[in-house]
Design a protein around this motif. Structure first.
Motif, PDB file in Angstrom:
ATOM      1  N   UNK A   1       0.791  -1.384  -0.018  1.00 26.92           N
ATOM      2  CA  UNK A   1      -0.077  -0.105  -0.173  1.00 26.92           C
ATOM      3  C   UNK A   1       0.988   1.388   0.049  1.00 26.92           C
ATOM      4  N   UNK A   2       0.673   2.012  -0.785  1.00 24.76           N
ATOM      5  CA  UNK A   2       1.287   3.319  -1.089  1.00 24.76           C
ATOM      6  C   UNK A   2       0.997   4.484  -0.088  1.00 24.76           C
ATOM      7  N   UNK A   3       1.728   5.333  -0.117  1.00 21.65           N
ATOM      8  CA  UNK A   3       1.576   6.497   0.617  1.00 21.65           C
ATOM      9  C   UNK A   3      -0.180   7.095   0.401  1.00 21.65           C
ATOM     10  N   UNK A   4      -0.619   7.530   1.532  1.00 20.04           N
ATOM     11  CA  UNK A   4      -2.059   8.139   1.311  1.00 20.04           C
ATOM     12  C   UNK A   4      -2.161   9.611   1.071  1.00 20.04           C
ATOM     13  N   UNK A   5      -2.783   9.862  -0.065  1.00 19.00           N
ATOM     14  CA  UNK A   5      -2.760  11.274  -0.372  1.00 19.00           C
ATOM     15  C   UNK A   5      -3.927  11.805   0.005  1.00 19.00           C
ATOM     16  N   UNK A   6      -3.919  12.875   0.863  1.00 19.50           N
ATOM     17  CA  UNK A   6      -4.933  13.525   1.835  1.00 19.50           C
ATOM     18  C   UNK A   6      -6.042  14.621   0.932  1.00 19.50           C
ATOM     19  N   UNK A   7      -5.229  15.430   0.029  1.00 18.88           N
ATOM     20  CA  UNK A   7      -6.053  16.459  -0.611  1.00 18.88           C
ATOM     21  C   UNK A   7      -5.712  16.343  -2.164  1.00 18.88           C
ATOM     22  N   UNK A   8      -6.631  16.427  -2.879  1.00 21.10           N
ATOM     23  CA  UNK A   8      -6.676  16.455  -4.357  1.00 21.10           C
ATOM     24  C   UNK A   8      -6.306  17.649  -5.031  1.00 21.10           C
ATOM     25  N   UNK A   9      -5.453  17.687  -5.829  1.00 24.53           N
ATOM     26  CA  UNK A   9      -4.903  18.871  -6.303  1.00 24.53           C
ATOM     27  C   UNK A   9      -5.346  18.882  -8.012  1.00 24.53           C
ATOM     28  N   UNK A  10      -5.787  19.624  -8.580  1.00 21.48           N
ATOM     29  CA  UNK A  10      -6.047  19.835  -9.922  1.00 21.48           C
ATOM     30  C   UNK A  10      -4.880  20.664 -10.545  1.00 21.48           C
ATOM     31  N   UNK A  11      -4.178  19.942 -11.400  1.00 24.16           N
ATOM     32  CA  UNK A  11      -3.135  20.668 -12.184  1.00 24.16           C
ATOM     33  C   UNK A  11      -3.772  21.524 -13.199  1.00 24.16           C
ATOM     34  N   UNK A  12      -2.591  22.121 -13.310  1.00 22.28           N
ATOM     35  CA  UNK A  12      -2.775  23.547 -14.627  1.00 22.28           C
ATOM     36  C   UNK A  12      -2.990  22.991 -15.759  1.00 22.28           C
ATOM     37  N   UNK A  13      -2.344  22.103 -16.125  1.00 24.78           N
ATOM     38  CA  UNK A  13      -2.608  21.199 -17.570  1.00 24.78           C
ATOM     39  C   UNK A  13      -3.871  20.896 -17.675  1.00 24.78           C
ATOM     40  N   UNK A  14      -4.439  20.214 -16.606  1.00 24.58           N
ATOM     41  CA  UNK A  14      -5.675  19.555 -16.528  1.00 24.58           C
ATOM     42  C   UNK A  14      -6.705  20.862 -16.828  1.00 24.58           C
ATOM     43  N   UNK A  15      -6.561  22.067 -16.021  1.00 29.41           N
ATOM     44  CA  UNK A  15      -7.356  23.168 -16.285  1.00 29.41           C
ATOM     45  C   UNK A  15      -7.353  23.670 -17.806  1.00 29.41           C
ATOM     46  N   UNK A  16      -6.320  23.861 -18.241  1.00 31.01           N
ATOM     47  CA  UNK A  16      -6.031  24.494 -19.393  1.00 31.01           C
ATOM     48  C   UNK A  16      -6.876  23.301 -20.430  1.00 31.01           C
ATOM     49  N   UNK A  17      -6.739  22.146 -20.384  1.00 30.71           N
ATOM     50  CA  UNK A  17      -7.288  21.181 -21.364  1.00 30.71           C
ATOM     51  C   UNK A  17      -8.780  21.137 -21.443  1.00 30.71           C
ATOM     52  N   UNK A  18      -9.206  21.350 -20.033  1.00 27.61           N
ATOM     53  CA  UNK A  18     -10.810  21.484 -19.902  1.00 27.61           C
ATOM     54  C   UNK A  18     -11.298  22.821 -20.212  1.00 27.61           C
TER      55      UNK A  18
END
Length: 395
Positions: A1-18
């Protein structure tokens, strides 16, 4: 089991594509109004209702998990919560539908009412002001309860983990509101399906129609929710996801596809067996030429494939297989709504650039809203009383 990420982050690339995809959708809509107004409004309704129903399916899943105190899914509750956030956005776009009312609904045309006794007899209920009053009322109720449930969920995060009594009291409050909301949702969603979709065919009605659409929303909303969870898992957000979670997700798809198939067949079989012209006219149109292909694709994608593929335990615990089934369901829901809406509006069996552009734009908007909502809270509710059961889920 990998490290648990607590907060989701929206990348700049994702926002631009969207944003680019949303711009494509907006341009398609504007250009379409000038080049092919009827097709544009029909495609607008198909796509708008598509993503609205998916969001409502997420809401229904959330309410059901809360009412049944399901532990296995508690670690994923923020995903259907994020899907809920699309409902206020959908409300704005449905109100915008006002400008295309006459292009979609024959009963809204005063000239049609003047020459059609049946439409005239229903004018007390089916009239433009009352139609939009009902839609506004439905969305107002949904948004109020969604905001209450979201607020209670976020308040839970602020509690001291040692304050077990406080957490359980808040959990009980969420369960109570969920019990109230699920009945309101079931009634109002079915009524909205009558208004928004079935009333397109002004001379036809089916008592099963709205229930079938409710099940379809649940099935396809859950499928998109699972897809989001899989995507997040691959990005490291749910490292504890195991074969037992996969199996339960697959059982949901399997069970709901059967229920969808039951309602689909019940509506078709009863109308076919009754052979009453006022009822068979609906299927007569959808049994001609290329529509017949869509007719069988609808049942194949939404019932046959999920049923046959997810029946074995081995395939229902395979993420890749489940993802492929979800892809078929995503297409199947669009075909389902296309077959419901297009024959009564344009009547033209054609999926063109207008439909594609609108779908791309709406998909991007839905993704942006959900991603933004995911980033506003911890990806896993840390104080949920059944969290440990979900993290270590086994049969």
């Amino acid at each position: 089991m990998g490290a648990m990420k607590e907060q989701f982050q929206v990348s700049t690339t994702f926002r631009i594509i969207i944003l680019i995809l949303m711009a494509i959708g907006a341009c398609t809509f504007v250009i379409g109004l000038f080049t092919d107004r009827e097709t544009t409004w029909a495609g607008y309704l198909v796509t708008n209702y598509y993503f609205f129903s998916i969001a409502m399916g997420g809401v229904f899943f959330y309410l059901l998990q809360s009412i049944t105190q399901s532990g296995w899914s508690s670690a994923f509750k923020r995903v259907p919560e994020a899907m809920m956030s699309y409902i206020p956005v959908a409300a704005l776009f449905f109100l915008l539908l006002y400008f295309g009312t006459h292009d979609l609904y024959r009963w809204s045309d005063p000239e049609a009412a003047a020459v059609d006794p049946l439409i005239r007899s229903r004018a007390v209920f089916m009239n433009v002001p009352f139609f939009y009053i009902r839609i506004a009322l439905f969305f107002a109720l949904w948004i109020i309860f969604i905001r209450i449930l979201r607020k209670l969920s976020l308040r839970e995060d602020s509690f001291d983990p040692a304050d077990h009594e406080g957490i359980m009291a808040l959990f009980a409050k969420s369960e109570l509101y969920s019990k109230i909301f699920i009945f309101i949702l079931a009634i109002t969603f079915t009524l909205s399906a009558f208004d928004l979709v079935m009333s397109i065919d002004a001379h036809w009605y089916s008592t099963i129609f709205a229930f079938k659409n409710l099940v379809a929303a649940f099935l396809h909303g859950v499928s998109v929710m699972i897809l989001i969870i899989f995507i997040l898992h691959r990005r490291g957000y749910f490292p504890f996801l195991n074969k037992y979670h996969l199996h339960d997700f697959a059982r949901y798809l399997f069970m709901l596809s059967i229920l969808w198939g039951y309602f689909w067949f019940a509506q078709f079989m009863l109308i076919w067996f009754g052979n009453i012209p006022e009822e068979t006219v609906y299927y007569y149109v959808r049994w001609q030429d290329g529509w017949k292909v869509m007719f069988f694709l609808e049942i194949g994608l939404n019932w046959a494939i999920p049923f046959m593929v997810l029946l074995p335990i081995k395939t229902s615990r395979n993420m890749m297989v489940i993802t492929m089934v979800i892809a078929f369901l995503i297409i199947g829901q669009y075909i389902d709504l296309f077959v419901q809406i297009i024959p009564g509006t344009t009547g033209v069996l054609k999926f063109g650039l207008i439909h594609a552009g609108l779908f791309v734009g709406y998909a991007a908007l839905f993704a942006l809203v959900v991603a933004t909502a995911l980033g506003k809270a911890k990806i896993i509710a840390p104080n949920h009383p059944y969290l440990e059961e979900s993290l270590k889920h086994k049969f």
